[in-house]
Scaffold this motif. Structure first.
Motif, mmCIF file in Angstrom:
data_model
loop_
_atom_site.group_PDB
_atom_site.id
_atom_site.type_symbol
_atom_site.label_atom_id
_atom_site.label_comp_id
_atom_site.label_asym_id
_atom_site.label_seq_id
_atom_site.Cartn_x
_atom_site.Cartn_y
_atom_site.Cartn_z
ATOM 1 N N CYS A 1 17.922 58.782 79.975
ATOM 2 C CA CYS A 1 16.622 59.094 79.396
ATOM 3 C C CYS A 1 16.810 59.404 77.924
ATOM 4 O O CYS A 1 17.903 59.313 77.399
ATOM 5 N N LEU B 1 6.521 65.782 73.051
ATOM 6 C CA LEU B 1 6.854 65.541 71.638
ATOM 7 C C LEU B 1 6.409 66.703 70.758
ATOM 8 O O LEU B 1 7.095 67.055 69.794
ATOM 9 N N GLY C 1 18.489 65.814 78.525
ATOM 10 C CA GLY C 1 17.423 64.906 78.123
ATOM 11 C C GLY C 1 17.931 63.581 77.588
ATOM 12 O O GLY C 1 17.155 62.667 77.378
ATOM 13 N N GLY D 1 10.986 63.709 77.616
ATOM 14 C CA GLY D 1 9.870 62.776 77.725
ATOM 15 C C GLY D 1 9.300 62.454 76.364
ATOM 16 O O GLY D 1 9.670 63.081 75.363
ATOM 17 N N ALA D 2 8.415 61.436 76.329
ATOM 18 C CA ALA D 2 7.861 61.007 75.048
ATOM 19 C C ALA D 2 6.340 61.089 75.036
ATOM 20 O O ALA D 2 5.685 60.478 74.214
ATOM 21 N N ARG E 1 14.415 74.455 63.609
ATOM 22 C CA ARG E 1 15.827 74.305 63.206
ATOM 23 C C ARG E 1 15.935 74.178 61.680
ATOM 24 O O ARG E 1 16.818 74.770 61.061
ATOM 25 N N GLY F 1 12.276 67.477 74.383
ATOM 26 C CA GLY F 1 13.381 66.550 74.672
ATOM 27 C C GLY F 1 13.370 66.023 76.088
ATOM 28 O O GLY F 1 14.356 65.459 76.551
ATOM 29 N N LEU G 1 14.797 59.590 73.762
ATOM 30 C CA LEU G 1 13.760 59.086 72.868
ATOM 31 C C LEU G 1 14.308 57.978 71.978
ATOM 32 O O LEU G 1 15.484 57.983 71.631
ATOM 33 N N TYR H 1 12.387 71.135 66.359
ATOM 34 C CA TYR H 1 13.126 70.556 65.227
ATOM 35 C C TYR H 1 12.714 71.215 63.910
ATOM 36 O O TYR H 1 13.561 71.557 63.073
ATOM 37 N N MET I 1 13.956 63.491 66.262
ATOM 38 C CA MET I 1 12.929 64.274 65.560
ATOM 39 C C MET I 1 13.125 64.227 64.049
ATOM 40 O O MET I 1 12.155 64.171 63.286
ATOM 41 N N THR J 1 17.984 64.316 70.851
ATOM 42 C CA THR J 1 16.554 64.496 70.573
ATOM 43 C C THR J 1 16.360 64.994 69.141
ATOM 44 O O THR J 1 15.409 64.621 68.463
ATOM 45 N N SER K 1 9.110 69.135 71.001
ATOM 46 C CA SER K 1 10.305 68.672 70.280
ATOM 47 C C SER K 1 10.124 68.818 68.766
ATOM 48 O O SER K 1 11.063 69.180 68.058
ATOM 49 N N ARG K 2 8.917 68.525 68.315
ATOM 50 C CA ARG K 2 8.669 68.627 66.863
ATOM 51 C C ARG K 2 8.734 70.075 66.386
ATOM 52 O O ARG K 2 9.307 70.362 65.334
#
Lengths: 78, 377
Positions: free
Chosen positions: A45, B40, B227, B34-35, B50, B32, A47, B47, A19, A15, B43-44
């Protein structure tokens, strides 16, 4: 029925990689968006990046130059 | 109330951190998993955080920043994931139990042999010992960046150079310094940096992680949902997924993200300068009071901690009176640092720790000095 059409799908190892690519594409006005990985590619699963087939070369060149990496590129009917 | 227990956790958090957590709890799905837009957005944020952590600590690869719920979890992942039977490990008397207990357990299980760099009565490590203890089978040096008990800092760049000159892994516990002292993994030769969010970074509890140098391999301590690659029987091998089984604390990480913005906006050096000025003011005020014993080295680099005893009074009783009569929060007792107390000779009495943060003021410090002076009369 939904009409299927050829689509470029780029897969990632994590993931985090997805990203990183999304941010890179956004920052560089590259086409496409994140979608779930279609079952035609893997039943797992995760992305993937969806774009038009004609964008393949531009995206491949940009991503390889970015150092971010990706798993595979596919053109499939979805 | 005057809160001077910031080495345990910073009580006061920037408003932007609180707002970010609330916003995340109203909007974020599972990172992480699903979309859809909720997933998302999580996830954004994860990230993006990080990237900010990697930048703050000089970690070259954002995907080598692994989130955990605190330093202890990060240290357990690191220490249980790098050693092979027969390895020898060097650590120090300054360590917290979050380093000591994972190493003691590995020693008891017969995996590693362990040696300690001793500390003197002022809690200073003997730097010559690092090199002197290295054997043919030494695999790593594991050490804290600063003692949580005395505030003494270890010259990490100096130890990192020794480690790398001998081909050893260098694992650093930055629990007491992340956000409050500049850290650069490259310049300091750090291979694995373990940090927590809820102290100097002023983020929520339940945040932290490890930053891993490219090429350093850590076996996963826990395995499970990732995921990705759901039909594989093994945990995926790429970082950070390798070490992040299960749902992340994305709500907390959103707070960490905001706290990193806050820290960057002020600057780590500016935060350090403010906290050190408060620490010095307190030290200058209490060290001249008759009956006060202050522990640690005040002539070298240090964090914003002053630990003391009043005559031979039980540190727990002093801390209790400070809270009951003066509304000052401090930490008494052993501070999870048994070897450090042995070196200082305070295993029976314990010690009272005063630790300062970005949000403390000179007025609060002066009130604490007056309270200590009264108790020493």
């Amino acid at each position: 029925m939904r009409v299927k059409k050829p689509t470029l799908i780029i897969t990632f190892a994590t993931t985090t990689q997805a990203m990183a690519v999304e941010k890179f594409c956004g920052d560089n006005q590259l086409p496409g968006r994140i979608i779930p990985v279609p079952r035609e590619i893997t039943a797992g699963c995760g992305l993937s990046w969806k774009a038009a087939p004609e964008d393949k070369e531009q995206l491949a060149t940009a991503l390889e130059g970015s150092g971010l990496g990706y798993e595979e590129m596919y053109i499939i009917e979805i | 109330m005057i809160y001077l227990d910031n080495a345990a956790t910073t009580l006061r958090k920037p408003q932007c951190v609180i707002d970010a957590v609330v916003q995340a709890m109203n909007s974020m799905g599972n990172a992480g998993r699903g979309a859809h837009s909720n997933s998302l957005s999580a996830s954004r944020v994860v990230y993006d955080t990080r990237c900010k952590v990697a930048k703050l600590f000089g970690c070259k690869r954002p995907d080598h920043v692994v989130f955990t719920c605190n330093s202890t979890e990060a240290l357990n992942i690191a220490l249980n994931g790098i050693f092979e039977p027969g390895d020898h490990v060097i650590t120090t008397d300054l360590e917290h139990n979050s380093v000591l207990r994972p190493l003691y357990r590995l020693e008891k299980e017969g995996v590693i042999a362990l040696d300690f760099v001793p500390a003197d009565k002022q809690g200073r490590p003997n730097y010559a010992s690092f090199e002197g203890l290295i054997r043919e089978n030494t695999r790593a040096i594991v050490c804290t960046h600063a003692s949580n008990l005395t505030g003494n800092m270890i010259d990490i760049a100096r130890v990192g150079k020794i480690a790398h000159n001998h081909g050893l892994l260098f694992v650093v516990d930055a629990s007491q310094t992340a956000g409050a002292v500049p850290i650069d993994m490259e310049a300091m030769d750090i291979d694995i940096l373990c940090f927590t969010g809820h102290k100097g970074l002023m983020a929520p509890q339940g945040t932290g992680g490890l930053c891993i140098r490219e090429g350093v391999e850590i076996r996963p301590f826990k395995v499970g949902g990732s995921g990705v690659h759901s039909y594989d029987r093994e945990q995926p091998s790429p970082y950070p997924t390798r070490l992040e089984a299960g749902t992340l604390n994305s709500h907390g990480i959103a707070g960490l993200s905001a706290s990193l913005d806050y820290v960057n906006q002020i600057g780590v050096e500016a935060i350090r300068s403010h906290e050190n000025a408060l620490m010095r003011r307190f030290y200058d005020g209490v060290s001249k009071i008759n009956g006060i014993t202050v522990y640690g080295d005040f002539d070298s680099e240090r964090t914003a901690v002053v630990t003391l005893n009043i005559w031979d009074e039980d540190s727990s009783m002093i801390s209790d009176v400070l809270f009951e009569d003066y509304e000052i929060s401090t930490r008494p007792g052993a501070h999870c640092a048994p070897r450090m107390h042995e070196a200082l000779g305070t295993t029976e009495q314990g010690a009272v720790r005063f630790s300062f943060s970005w949000f403390n003021t000179e007025e609060e410090v002066d009130a604490a000095i007056r309270a200590v002076a009264e108790l020493a009369e």
